[in-house]
Design a protein around this motif. Structure first.
Motif, PDB file in Angstrom:
ATOM      1  N   SER A 269       0.914  -1.278  -0.223  1.00 28.21           N
ATOM      2  CA  SER A 269      -0.107   0.210  -0.070  1.00 28.21           C
ATOM      3  C   SER A 269       0.880   1.199   0.004  1.00 28.21           C
ATOM      4  N   LEU A 270       1.801   1.195   0.869  1.00 23.65           N
ATOM      5  CA  LEU A 270       2.864   2.429   0.866  1.00 23.65           C
ATOM      6  C   LEU A 270       3.602   2.671  -0.563  1.00 23.65           C
ATOM      7  N   LEU A 271       3.838   1.646  -1.356  1.00 20.94           N
ATOM      8  CA  LEU A 271       4.786   1.698  -2.469  1.00 20.94           C
ATOM      9  C   LEU A 271       3.604   1.818  -3.532  1.00 20.94           C
ATOM     10  N   LEU A 272       2.526   1.182  -3.689  1.00 21.43           N
ATOM     11  CA  LEU A 272       1.804   1.028  -4.848  1.00 21.43           C
ATOM     12  C   LEU A 272       0.610   2.478  -4.868  1.00 21.43           C
ATOM     13  N   LEU A 273       0.212   2.793  -3.945  1.00 21.43           N
ATOM     14  CA  LEU A 273      -0.848   3.821  -3.697  1.00 21.43           C
ATOM     15  C   LEU A 273      -0.157   5.100  -4.366  1.00 21.43           C
ATOM     16  N   PRO A 274       0.801   5.600  -4.025  1.00 17.88           N
ATOM     17  CA  PRO A 274       1.500   6.810  -4.539  1.00 17.88           C
ATOM     18  C   PRO A 274       2.013   6.690  -5.900  1.00 17.88           C
ATOM     19  N   THR A 275       2.356   5.395  -6.323  1.00 20.16           N
ATOM     20  CA  THR A 275       2.623   5.463  -7.689  1.00 20.16           C
ATOM     21  C   THR A 275       1.319   5.352  -8.432  1.00 20.16           C
ATOM     22  N   VAL A 276       0.452   4.644  -8.197  1.00 19.26           N
ATOM     23  CA  VAL A 276      -0.952   4.732  -8.912  1.00 19.26           C
ATOM     24  C   VAL A 276      -1.431   6.390  -9.013  1.00 19.26           C
ATOM     25  N   GLY A 277      -1.257   6.948  -7.792  1.00 16.48           N
ATOM     26  CA  GLY A 277      -1.759   8.236  -7.829  1.00 16.48           C
ATOM     27  C   GLY A 277      -1.051   9.152  -8.645  1.00 16.48           C
ATOM     28  N   ILE A 278       0.202   9.108  -8.572  1.00 14.44           N
ATOM     29  CA  ILE A 278       0.991   9.894  -9.635  1.00 14.44           C
ATOM     30  C   ILE A 278       0.773   9.559 -11.076  1.00 14.44           C
ATOM     31  N   THR A 279       0.744   8.327 -11.490  1.00 13.25           N
ATOM     32  CA  THR A 279       0.456   7.972 -12.866  1.00 13.25           C
ATOM     33  C   THR A 279      -1.060   8.481 -13.086  1.00 13.25           C
ATOM     34  N   ILE A 280      -1.852   8.434 -12.418  1.00 14.90           N
ATOM     35  CA  ILE A 280      -3.457   8.799 -12.676  1.00 14.90           C
ATOM     36  C   ILE A 280      -3.293  10.488 -12.862  1.00 14.90           C
ATOM     37  N   SER A 281      -2.553  10.956 -11.929  1.00 16.88           N
ATOM     38  CA  SER A 281      -2.285  12.492 -11.956  1.00 16.88           C
ATOM     39  C   SER A 281      -1.797  12.981 -13.181  1.00 16.88           C
ATOM     40  N   ASN A 282      -0.493  12.373 -13.597  1.00 20.99           N
ATOM     41  CA  ASN A 282       0.096  12.596 -14.787  1.00 20.99           C
ATOM     42  C   ASN A 282      -0.831  12.520 -16.133  1.00 20.99           C
ATOM     43  N   ALA A 283      -1.493  11.467 -16.255  1.00 20.12           N
ATOM     44  CA  ALA A 283      -2.399  11.006 -17.356  1.00 20.12           C
ATOM     45  C   ALA A 283      -3.650  12.030 -17.484  1.00 20.12           C
ATOM     46  N   TYR A 284      -4.078  12.604 -16.310  1.00 21.80           N
ATOM     47  CA  TYR A 284      -5.154  13.337 -16.337  1.00 21.80           C
ATOM     48  C   TYR A 284      -4.677  14.846 -16.809  1.00 21.80           C
ATOM     49  N   GLU A 285      -3.284  15.269 -16.371  1.00 16.22           N
ATOM     50  CA  GLU A 285      -2.653  16.308 -16.901  1.00 16.22           C
ATOM     51  C   GLU A 285      -2.593  16.350 -18.225  1.00 16.22           C
ATOM     52  N   ARG A 286      -1.956  15.268 -18.827  1.00 17.18           N
ATOM     53  CA  ARG A 286      -1.645  15.210 -20.220  1.00 17.18           C
ATOM     54  C   ARG A 286      -2.997  15.274 -20.983  1.00 17.18           C
ATOM     55  N   HIS A 287      -4.108  14.768 -20.609  1.00 18.12           N
ATOM     56  CA  HIS A 287      -5.543  14.571 -21.132  1.00 18.12           C
ATOM     57  C   HIS A 287      -5.923  16.131 -21.217  1.00 18.12           C
ATOM     58  N   MET A 288      -5.749  16.809 -20.182  1.00 15.41           N
ATOM     59  CA  MET A 288      -6.326  18.239 -20.095  1.00 15.41           C
ATOM     60  C   MET A 288      -5.393  19.110 -21.081  1.00 15.41           C
ATOM     61  N   ASN A 289      -4.196  18.882 -21.083  1.00  8.85           N
ATOM     62  CA  ASN A 289      -3.403  19.817 -21.964  1.00  8.85           C
ATOM     63  C   ASN A 289      -3.939  19.486 -23.437  1.00  8.85           C
ATOM     64  N   ALA A 290      -4.154  18.384 -23.841  1.00  6.61           N
ATOM     65  CA  ALA A 290      -4.239  17.906 -25.152  1.00  6.61           C
ATOM     66  C   ALA A 290      -5.729  18.455 -25.313  1.00  6.61           C
ATOM     67  N   SER A 291      -6.674  18.575 -24.546  1.00  9.49           N
ATOM     68  CA  SER A 291      -8.083  19.086 -24.638  1.00  9.49           C
ATOM     69  C   SER A 291      -8.123  20.523 -24.780  1.00  9.49           C
ATOM     70  N   ILE A 292      -7.292  21.318 -23.963  1.00 13.31           N
ATOM     71  CA  ILE A 292      -7.065  22.661 -24.132  1.00 13.31           C
ATOM     72  C   ILE A 292      -6.274  22.770 -25.566  1.00 13.31           C
ATOM     73  N   ASN A 293      -5.366  22.299 -26.000  1.00 13.49           N
ATOM     74  CA  ASN A 293      -4.907  22.556 -27.330  1.00 13.49           C
ATOM     75  C   ASN A 293      -5.731  22.081 -28.558  1.00 13.49           C
ATOM     76  N   ASN A 294      -6.581  20.966 -28.475  1.00 12.60           N
ATOM     77  CA  ASN A 294      -7.582  21.056 -29.355  1.00 12.60           C
ATOM     78  C   ASN A 294      -8.597  22.109 -29.323  1.00 12.60           C
ATOM     79  N   GLU A 295      -9.236  22.564 -28.161  1.00 10.80           N
ATOM     80  CA  GLU A 295     -10.076  23.491 -28.122  1.00 10.80           C
ATOM     81  C   GLU A 295      -9.294  24.980 -28.626  1.00 10.80           C
TER      82      GLU A 295
END
Length: 145
Positions: free
Chosen positions: A23-49
């Motif tokens: 839990s101590l190793l996996l949860l932060p890794t999953v959280g950071i990965t999801i956060s980075n994926a969300y940020e990339r998605h938002m940037n791509a959406s803003i770029n397209n808009e």
């Protein structure tokens, strides 16, 4: 000592310890990965808009006798309202600081000094500070000849 070693050899303790460690190793890794994926998605959406807004402005742009002619009001109302957060302008490719046209929303703001001028047919999407606030910039070069 025998009790302590028996305690750590217990299956229940090892399971709890390994679950806690995972839990101590996996949860932060999953959280950071999801956060980075969300940020990339938002940037791509803003770029397209921003790209879509740029094309909509180009669709109403006319050039007559080497003069840029723009309608008084743009279809997207945010371009017509001062400091709405959505801004547009045309600058000269020869001198990027020469503003040929700017949307009504940009009239009361200072245009960015450090714009990236892409080569003909290319675009740049980046962020910059404009009056101490971060703004997304979509810049591309066209020729009206």
């Amino acid at each position: 000592m025998n009790r302590l070693s028996h305690f750590f050899n217990s299956l229940k303790v090892r399971l709890v310890f390994s679950a806690l460690l995972m839990s101590l190793l996996l949860l932060p890794t999953v959280g950071i990965t999801i956060s980075n994926a969300y940020e990339r998605h938002m940037n791509a959406s803003i770029n397209n808009e921003l790209r879509a807004y740029s094309y909509s402005i180009l669709a109403v742009t006319e050039v007559e006798n080497n003069q840029l002619l723009m309608p008084e009001y743009l279809l997207e109302n945010q371009f017509n309202v001062s400091q709405s957060g959505l801004y547009a302008f045309f600058s000269s490719a020869k001198n990027i600081n020469t503003i040929l046209w700017r949307s009504s929303s940009l009239l009361s703001l200072i245009t960015p000094n450090e714009l990236q001028l892409p080569r003909m047919g290319e675009s740049h999407y980046y962020t910059t500070l404009l009056e101490s606030e971060t703004h997304f910039i979509y810049s591309f070069t066209v020729n009206f000849d």
